[in-house]
Design an enzyme around this catalytic site. Sequence first.
Site, PDB file in Angstrom:
ATOM      1  N   GLY A  50     -12.722  18.596  -8.935  1.00 40.31           N
ATOM      2  CA  GLY A  50     -11.937  19.816  -8.986  1.00 40.31           C
ATOM      3  C   GLY A  50     -11.701  20.389  -7.595  1.00 40.31           C
ATOM      4  CB  CYS A  51     -13.320  20.095  -4.394  1.00 36.97           C
ATOM      5  SG  CYS A  51     -14.569  21.218  -5.001  1.00 36.97           S
TER       6      CYS A  51
END
Length: 133
Positions: A50-51
């Site tokens: 998610g980064c």
Amino acid sequence: MSLPETARQALADFAHCPGWEQRARLLMQWGERLAPLREDERCEENRVHGCESSVWLVAGHDGERLSFRAGSDARLLRGLLALLLVRVNGLSAKELAEVDVADWFAQLGLARQLSPSRSNGLNAVLTRIRELA
């Protein structure tokens, strides 16, 4: 909930920064305080999804007090991770559930500089921290 001593220090440090340039410099200095992760810790199992940038998170605990170590290849992100960790390290799982990351970065004067993708990434890190807790 009282703030850990290092979190109070971060607030004091950032309160003295008049502009973004000084905050960015200070942010990178905080990032340099992160203890580097060992090569074997920079693995898929510890990777935070998610980064946009690569972020790894390693959890530990001392009784019911939690501790986390993190790493990233991105300099500004390392600083943001360092500031997130000073806010959450030493908390119990119950206290951790009450942490408001957006409010924390607003108190530091960094909220406006967080792009949507960086905010999403930090929220992904916090979500992973809560999962590991």
